[in-house]
Design a protein around this motif. Structure first.
Motif, PDB file in Angstrom:
ATOM      1  N   LEU A   1       0.833  -1.204   0.000  1.00 41.03           N
ATOM      2  CA  LEU A   1       0.000   0.000   0.000  1.00 41.03           C
ATOM      3  C   LEU A   1       0.871   1.258   0.000  1.00 41.03           C
ATOM      4  N   ALA A   2       1.909   1.259   0.850  1.00 44.47           N
ATOM      5  CA  ALA A   2       2.788   2.429   0.966  1.00 44.47           C
ATOM      6  C   ALA A   2       3.548   2.676  -0.328  1.00 44.47           C
ATOM      7  N   VAL A   3       4.101   1.632  -0.902  1.00 43.67           N
ATOM      8  CA  VAL A   3       4.869   1.779  -2.143  1.00 43.67           C
ATOM      9  C   VAL A   3       3.962   2.242  -3.279  1.00 43.67           C
ATOM     10  N   ALA A   4       2.787   1.653  -3.385  1.00 43.55           N
ATOM     11  CA  ALA A   4       1.852   2.061  -4.444  1.00 43.55           C
ATOM     12  C   ALA A   4       1.475   3.538  -4.291  1.00 43.55           C
ATOM     13  N   ALA A   5       1.207   3.968  -3.056  1.00 43.97           N
ATOM     14  CA  ALA A   5       0.844   5.369  -2.825  1.00 43.97           C
ATOM     15  C   ALA A   5       2.012   6.291  -3.156  1.00 43.97           C
ATOM     16  N   SER A   6       3.232   5.843  -2.874  1.00 40.12           N
ATOM     17  CA  SER A   6       4.407   6.675  -3.155  1.00 40.12           C
ATOM     18  C   SER A   6       4.645   6.843  -4.654  1.00 40.12           C
ATOM     19  N   GLN A   7       4.080   5.943  -5.454  1.00 40.29           N
ATOM     20  CA  GLN A   7       4.270   5.988  -6.902  1.00 40.29           C
ATOM     21  C   GLN A   7       3.076   6.593  -7.648  1.00 40.29           C
ATOM     22  N   ASP A   8       2.024   6.910  -6.918  1.00 43.00           N
ATOM     23  CA  ASP A   8       0.792   7.414  -7.519  1.00 43.00           C
ATOM     24  C   ASP A   8       0.847   8.938  -7.656  1.00 43.00           C
ATOM     25  N   LYS A   9       1.601   9.420  -8.628  1.00 39.90           N
ATOM     26  CA  LYS A   9       1.860  10.846  -8.797  1.00 39.90           C
ATOM     27  C   LYS A   9       0.572  11.666  -8.903  1.00 39.90           C
ATOM     28  N   ALA A  10      -0.452  11.114  -9.499  1.00 41.21           N
ATOM     29  CA  ALA A  10      -1.702  11.856  -9.697  1.00 41.21           C
ATOM     30  C   ALA A  10      -2.375  12.203  -8.371  1.00 41.21           C
ATOM     31  N   ASN A  11      -2.085  11.451  -7.323  1.00 37.09           N
ATOM     32  CA  ASN A  11      -2.744  11.676  -6.034  1.00 37.09           C
ATOM     33  C   ASN A  11      -1.786  12.095  -4.925  1.00 37.09           C
ATOM     34  N   TRP A  12      -0.566  12.485  -5.283  1.00 37.23           N
ATOM     35  CA  TRP A  12       0.381  12.917  -4.261  1.00 37.23           C
ATOM     36  C   TRP A  12      -0.124  14.147  -3.524  1.00 37.23           C
ATOM     37  N   ALA A  13       0.051  14.127  -2.228  1.00 38.04           N
ATOM     38  CA  ALA A  13      -0.185  15.310  -1.403  1.00 38.04           C
ATOM     39  C   ALA A  13       1.165  15.999  -1.198  1.00 38.04           C
ATOM     40  N   ILE A  14       1.125  17.149  -0.582  1.00 34.77           N
ATOM     41  CA  ILE A  14       2.351  17.880  -0.266  1.00 34.77           C
ATOM     42  C   ILE A  14       2.578  17.786   1.233  1.00 34.77           C
ATOM     43  N   ASP A  15       3.737  17.302   1.630  1.00 35.87           N
ATOM     44  CA  ASP A  15       4.126  17.242   3.035  1.00 35.87           C
ATOM     45  C   ASP A  15       4.615  18.644   3.407  1.00 35.87           C
ATOM     46  N   GLN A  16       3.643  19.503   3.724  1.00 35.04           N
ATOM     47  CA  GLN A  16       3.916  20.934   3.923  1.00 35.04           C
ATOM     48  C   GLN A  16       5.013  21.185   4.951  1.00 35.04           C
ATOM     49  N   ALA A  17       4.910  20.558   6.101  1.00 34.43           N
ATOM     50  CA  ALA A  17       5.883  20.815   7.171  1.00 34.43           C
ATOM     51  C   ALA A  17       7.289  20.411   6.734  1.00 34.43           C
ATOM     52  N   PHE A  18       7.406  19.271   6.077  1.00 32.60           N
ATOM     53  CA  PHE A  18       8.718  18.812   5.639  1.00 32.60           C
ATOM     54  C   PHE A  18       9.303  19.740   4.583  1.00 32.60           C
ATOM     55  N   GLU A  19       8.498  20.078   3.583  1.00 32.11           N
ATOM     56  CA  GLU A  19       9.010  20.919   2.501  1.00 32.11           C
ATOM     57  C   GLU A  19       9.352  22.319   2.998  1.00 32.11           C
ATOM     58  N   GLN A  20       8.549  22.843   3.914  1.00 33.34           N
ATOM     59  CA  GLN A  20       8.837  24.172   4.456  1.00 33.34           C
ATOM     60  C   GLN A  20      10.137  24.155   5.254  1.00 33.34           C
ATOM     61  N   GLU A  21      10.310  23.133   6.098  1.00 37.71           N
ATOM     62  CA  GLU A  21      11.544  23.032   6.881  1.00 37.71           C
ATOM     63  C   GLU A  21      12.758  22.859   5.966  1.00 37.71           C
ATOM     64  N   ARG A  22      12.584  22.052   4.949  1.00 37.28           N
ATOM     65  CA  ARG A  22      13.683  21.815   3.991  1.00 37.28           C
ATOM     66  C   ARG A  22      14.057  23.109   3.274  1.00 37.28           C
ATOM     67  N   ASN A  23      13.041  23.870   2.849  1.00 39.68           N
ATOM     68  CA  ASN A  23      13.304  25.148   2.180  1.00 39.68           C
ATOM     69  C   ASN A  23      13.964  26.143   3.134  1.00 39.68           C
ATOM     70  N   ASN A  24      13.518  26.190   4.388  1.00 43.96           N
ATOM     71  CA  ASN A  24      14.113  27.090   5.360  1.00 43.96           C
ATOM     72  C   ASN A  24      15.577  26.744   5.606  1.00 43.96           C
ATOM     73  N   ASN A  25      15.869  25.449   5.693  1.00 42.13           N
ATOM     74  CA  ASN A  25      17.251  25.023   5.910  1.00 42.13           C
ATOM     75  C   ASN A  25      18.129  25.342   4.700  1.00 42.13           C
ATOM     76  N   ALA A  26      17.551  25.314   3.500  1.00 40.59           N
ATOM     77  CA  ALA A  26      18.314  25.610   2.290  1.00 40.59           C
ATOM     78  C   ALA A  26      18.711  27.089   2.240  1.00 40.59           C
ATOM     79  N   LEU A  27      17.916  27.923   2.895  1.00 45.11           N
ATOM     80  CA  LEU A  27      18.194  29.365   2.907  1.00 45.11           C
ATOM     81  C   LEU A  27      19.288  29.747   3.894  1.00 45.11           C
ATOM     82  N   LEU A  28      19.576  28.854   4.838  1.00 44.28           N
ATOM     83  CA  LEU A  28      20.576  29.175   5.875  1.00 44.28           C
ATOM     84  C   LEU A  28      21.992  29.079   5.366  1.00 44.28           C
TER      85      LEU A  28
END
Length: 157
Positions: A130-157
């Motif tokens: 189930l997890a692998v199939a969901a990870s490959q289902d590009k049409a239904n991907w959500a955005i992990d907001q907290a992770f992406e925001q933290e990653r972007n903030n760290n990239a700015l440092l």
């Protein structure tokens, strides 16, 4: 007694990821899954637990959570996460998810059981699929907001 089986997956770390969950109680059985465009394996392992607990419609249950994630199981069973709270999660990742888990932890009597992954355990293998199939289902991907925001903030440092 409710059993929750969980697994998380990420293709790359970070990379596209997903979670899979099975809830079972007596004759009741339910599967849940979801995928994200950019996340980590540990986040998906922990999110699977959160999604499983959020799916319970009432509180006060005896819940056994089966996971192949030493990160998740040991963090709770060895009570590390409670020490992290006292230290404000200083230097710890996934604070946003741990806070969600801790709120749910108070609602039930939860016990974790570690199971070896990829060891022909039927529910764990199903959660993995189930997890692998969901990870490959590009049409239904959500955005992990907290992770992406933290990653972007760290990239700015």
């Amino acid at each position: 007694m409710i059993e929750i089986y969980t697994d998380g997956a990420a293709s790359g770390n970070p990379g596209p990821g997903g979670y899979g969950v099975i809830l079972r109680s007596g004759k009741h059985y339910k599967e849940l899954s979801g995928g994200f465009r950019l996340t980590t394996n540990n986040r998906m392992e922990l999110l699977a637990v959160i999604v499983g607990l959020k799916a319970l419609k009432t509180t006060g249950h005896q819940v056994t959570i089966f996971s192949d994630s030493k990160y998740v199981v040991d963090s709770v069973e060895k009570k590390w996460v409670f020490g992290w709270v006292q230290k404000g999660f200083a230097g710890k990742k996934n604070k946003d998810l741990w806070i969600q888990y801790l709120a749910l932890h108070k609602l039930h009597q939860i016990r974790f059981v570690w199971i070896k992954g990829h060891n022909e355990h039927p529910e764990n293998e199903r959660c993995d699929r189930l997890a692998v199939a969901a990870s490959q289902d590009k049409a239904n991907w959500a955005i992990d907001q907290a992770f992406e925001q933290e990653r972007n903030n760290n990239a700015l440092l």
